[in-house]
Every structure is written in structure tokens, then in C-alpha cells.
Design a protein around this motif. Sequence first.
Motif, PDB file in Angstrom:
ATOM      1  N   VAL A 152       0.830  -1.204   0.000  1.00 47.07           N
ATOM      2  CA  VAL A 152       0.000   0.000   0.000  1.00 47.07           C
ATOM      3  C   VAL A 152       0.860   1.248   0.000  1.00 47.07           C
ATOM      4  O   VAL A 152       1.984   1.263   0.509  1.00 47.07           O
ATOM      5  CB  VAL A 152      -0.974   0.010   1.188  1.00 47.07           C
ATOM      6  CG1 VAL A 152      -1.995  -1.095   1.054  1.00 47.07           C
ATOM      7  CG2 VAL A 152      -0.238  -0.107   2.521  1.00 47.07           C
ATOM      8  N   LEU A 157      -4.045   3.695  -1.320  1.00 52.69           N
ATOM      9  CA  LEU A 157      -4.465   3.595   0.068  1.00 52.69           C
ATOM     10  C   LEU A 157      -5.887   4.105   0.306  1.00 52.69           C
ATOM     11  O   LEU A 157      -6.542   3.700   1.278  1.00 52.69           O
ATOM     12  CB  LEU A 157      -3.486   4.359   0.966  1.00 52.69           C
ATOM     13  CG  LEU A 157      -3.438   3.978   2.448  1.00 52.69           C
ATOM     14  CD1 LEU A 157      -3.219   2.493   2.633  1.00 52.69           C
ATOM     15  CD2 LEU A 157      -2.348   4.768   3.161  1.00 52.69           C
ATOM     16  N   LEU A 160      -8.414   1.142   0.632  1.00 52.21           N
ATOM     17  CA  LEU A 160      -7.924  -0.010   1.387  1.00 52.21           C
ATOM     18  C   LEU A 160      -9.065  -0.912   1.841  1.00 52.21           C
ATOM     19  O   LEU A 160      -8.943  -2.139   1.814  1.00 52.21           O
ATOM     20  CB  LEU A 160      -7.114   0.458   2.598  1.00 52.21           C
ATOM     21  CG  LEU A 160      -6.583  -0.630   3.526  1.00 52.21           C
ATOM     22  CD1 LEU A 160      -5.656  -1.588   2.781  1.00 52.21           C
ATOM     23  CD2 LEU A 160      -5.861  -0.009   4.719  1.00 52.21           C
ATOM     24  N   HIS A 179       3.264  -1.422   3.947  1.00 60.13           N
ATOM     25  CA  HIS A 179       3.507  -0.080   3.446  1.00 60.13           C
ATOM     26  C   HIS A 179       4.841  -0.061   2.700  1.00 60.13           C
ATOM     27  O   HIS A 179       5.807  -0.712   3.101  1.00 60.13           O
ATOM     28  CB  HIS A 179       3.545   0.928   4.598  1.00 60.13           C
ATOM     29  CG  HIS A 179       2.181   1.261   5.135  1.00 60.13           C
ATOM     30  ND1 HIS A 179       1.452   2.329   4.669  1.00 60.13           N
ATOM     31  CD2 HIS A 179       1.423   0.650   6.072  1.00 60.13           C
ATOM     32  CE1 HIS A 179       0.298   2.371   5.316  1.00 60.13           C
ATOM     33  NE2 HIS A 179       0.250   1.359   6.167  1.00 60.13           N
ATOM     34  N   PRO A 195       2.119   8.187   1.766  1.00 58.13           N
ATOM     35  CA  PRO A 195       0.752   8.607   2.054  1.00 58.13           C
ATOM     36  C   PRO A 195       0.715   9.879   2.883  1.00 58.13           C
ATOM     37  O   PRO A 195       1.697  10.261   3.531  1.00 58.13           O
ATOM     38  CB  PRO A 195       0.192   7.421   2.846  1.00 58.13           C
ATOM     39  CG  PRO A 195       1.386   6.808   3.491  1.00 58.13           C
ATOM     40  CD  PRO A 195       2.504   6.973   2.509  1.00 58.13           C
ATOM     41  N   GLN A 199      -4.564   9.946   5.083  1.00 54.68           N
ATOM     42  CA  GLN A 199      -4.683   8.605   4.516  1.00 54.68           C
ATOM     43  C   GLN A 199      -4.277   7.541   5.536  1.00 54.68           C
ATOM     44  O   GLN A 199      -4.946   6.511   5.678  1.00 54.68           O
ATOM     45  CB  GLN A 199      -3.794   8.469   3.274  1.00 54.68           C
ATOM     46  CG  GLN A 199      -4.334   9.103   2.008  1.00 54.68           C
ATOM     47  CD  GLN A 199      -3.406   8.851   0.836  1.00 54.68           C
ATOM     48  OE1 GLN A 199      -2.205   9.130   0.907  1.00 54.68           O
ATOM     49  NE2 GLN A 199      -3.944   8.316  -0.245  1.00 54.68           N
ATOM     50  N   ALA A 203      -6.428   4.539   7.249  1.00 55.87           N
ATOM     51  CA  ALA A 203      -5.982   3.168   7.016  1.00 55.87           C
ATOM     52  C   ALA A 203      -5.837   2.404   8.330  1.00 55.87           C
ATOM     53  O   ALA A 203      -6.210   1.229   8.421  1.00 55.87           O
ATOM     54  CB  ALA A 203      -4.666   3.159   6.252  1.00 55.87           C
TER      55      ALA A 203
END
Length: 377
Positions: A152, A157, A160, A179, A195, A199, A203
Motif C-alpha cells: 500500500v 491507500l 484499502l 507499506h 501517504p 490517509q 488506514a
Amino acid sequence: MLPNPLALIAEITHRCPLHCVYCSNPMQLAATQSELSTEEWASVFEQSGKLGMLHAHFTGGEPLARPDLRELIAAAHNARLYTNLITSGIGLSEPRLKTLVDAGLDHIQISFQDSREDSANWIAGAKSHAHKIELARGVRRYKIAFTVNLVVHRQNLDHLEEMIAFIEQLSPERVEIAHTQYYGWALTNRAALMPTQAQLNRAVAIVAEAEKRLAGRIRIDSVVPDYYAKYPKACMGGWGRKLMLINPAGKVLPCHAAEVLPGMSFENVREKSLEWIWRESASFRRFRGEDWMPEPCRSCERRSEDFGGCRCQAFLLARDATATDPACSLAPAHHLVESAVREANSEASVAQPTALSSFVQLQKLTTDLWTYRTNPE
């Protein structure tokens, strides 16, 4: 007393049919002609078993690019190693999967770039998504463990929740939500991949909800990305403490990015035994223990938990492999990470990764991937 390593990461090739914008493999890849032979890898696995290792993780590049993968898995299995294939799935048909399972494959880990086909194919730089889905469904017909690896980043993202629901339908035992780590090509594309704080916050909440909902059915492993963490990760369980990685040309490394460090040389399995490299080599001893540590690591209560963080990240960001990992909030060079985070949360942040055409060198190394499928030798 130095304990034995727990696992071997076998980078059996750097060839790969994908050109992922987040790829963290070294920019200078091992050429096909330099790869260890079947017999040389078999010797490596035998030595690994005798050294007390438990796992052999087959990775790359794309390990399926090796036509002798069945023989390699059989050799690792015969050495009493638990075998794990980390793959994009490209190059794996169900008949070939059966031969790998018959040879002793215990676990398969398939990577997905997204739940949406167009986005997934764009991120991977190849039309691979539909094949991955078909393969994942076929895996369930075999008695092997199954993990889905979902990488991600800024570009995917925002959906997700949709991706987790998609993966749930594939029925893996485990999902790794990884990540992006900023090494290799991923570091070049960092501004487009990191991100935002918003974000990340969303997440974290989505993962927490999914963990509750899927408890007892699917295990979810997820870690906050380095640049947003208060303290750095214990990279590879600490330098030379738990793992050995062997690259396609036989170099033995404490981690996949270690060759970026200047002034270091790494032994080759063609010249030295694994046991000697683990116990005696200067490269594996370089950042073991605490003698090398600067302040604030040397007096930090966490020094035996994160071991000062990642040596490669310290060099790539602070240009000093002996520095405290700048991802640590206590590091003198933490301002470098703070600057990157500010950029990621600003309107000036790069919206798209660098064009995939920059992967010319990678493309040259992958041209024979499809050749062996039709004309194996």
C-alpha cells in the motif's frame, strides 16, 4: 554466544516481468549469467539446514523465472527447511504449482497491487491482475499455507477497505498489508508514494476494524510506515542477528539493500561457507552488538529492540551508515524525515510516480522470462 540464523532469504534471480513503481530491489541488479546454478543453491540449502535454519524464503525478482525452481524447492525441502515462495504469480500455471507442491512447497505468498484491475496493472507495469486472481483461487485446492501480500502507498491507500474485502474472497490464512519501504526505485518515487497523514489515520482505523471482523479466519499483519512512526523498525530483526540473504550471484547479505553501503564487501557462497560468513565475516559483524552505536542509540532504552534502526536507510537519508536511523524521532537527522512528511502533506506533493520507461535496465534482464516457458533447457 551467537545464536544460529533462523531463516534464509534466497533471491534466486533478479529477473521479473513486473515493473512496480514501489520496487525496493537494488538499482544494480545481478545479471542472469551470474546466477548460482542449481547445484550451488542445493549446497546453500544443505548448509542452511546444518546451520540450524528453519525457513527458506524463495524470492527475487520473480523466482518463477528460474526453470529449475522445482529442483530448488526439493533441495530446500530435503534439507528440512520450511519452504515459502514469494511471487507475483506470473509464470505459474496450476500444473506447475502442483509440481512445486509435490516437490515440498509449504507456503505461497502472492502479491497484489490493488483490488481494481486497471489500477493494479498500472502499478505493476504489466497486465497481471486477472492471472493473480485465477492463481489465488487455484491455490486453495492444495494443502499449502497461503498469504496475500498487499503493498500500500499513496496511489492505492484510499480504497484499502475495498482491497481487504477483495482479498477476503480469496480465502488466505494471512494478509500482510505492507507499506512501501523507500529503497531502490521506491526511494526515487517516494514523493509520489508516501501517504498523507489523513490517509494513514484512516488506514489504521480500517485495519483495526478488519482485524476484529476477520479474527479467527484471516490473520492481518500491518505496520505503520517508517516515516510516520515514533521509533524505527528493527530492520531484519537486527543486522546479522536472525537472517541471511543470498542474492542471485551468491553474495551473502544481512539485508537486500546492504550493497548500497560504501566501503563494505560481502562474502560469496562460492568462496566461503555459510557458517564462516555468519560467525566470522566482517560484514555480518559490522553492526552487531552495541559497540558501533552512536548517541542517542548507545544510551537509549530501546537499543536492544530496534538496534538503531536500518543501516541502509541511515545511509540513504543521512549519508552515514553509522548514524541513528533518521526515522527515529530521537535521531539528530530526523529533520530529513520530517521534511519528507511535510512534502507528502503539502499541495506541492508529486501526484504520479516517475514513468515506468525508466525501467529499461530491468526490462533487459527479464526478456528471457518467457523464453524458458516455451523452450526450457
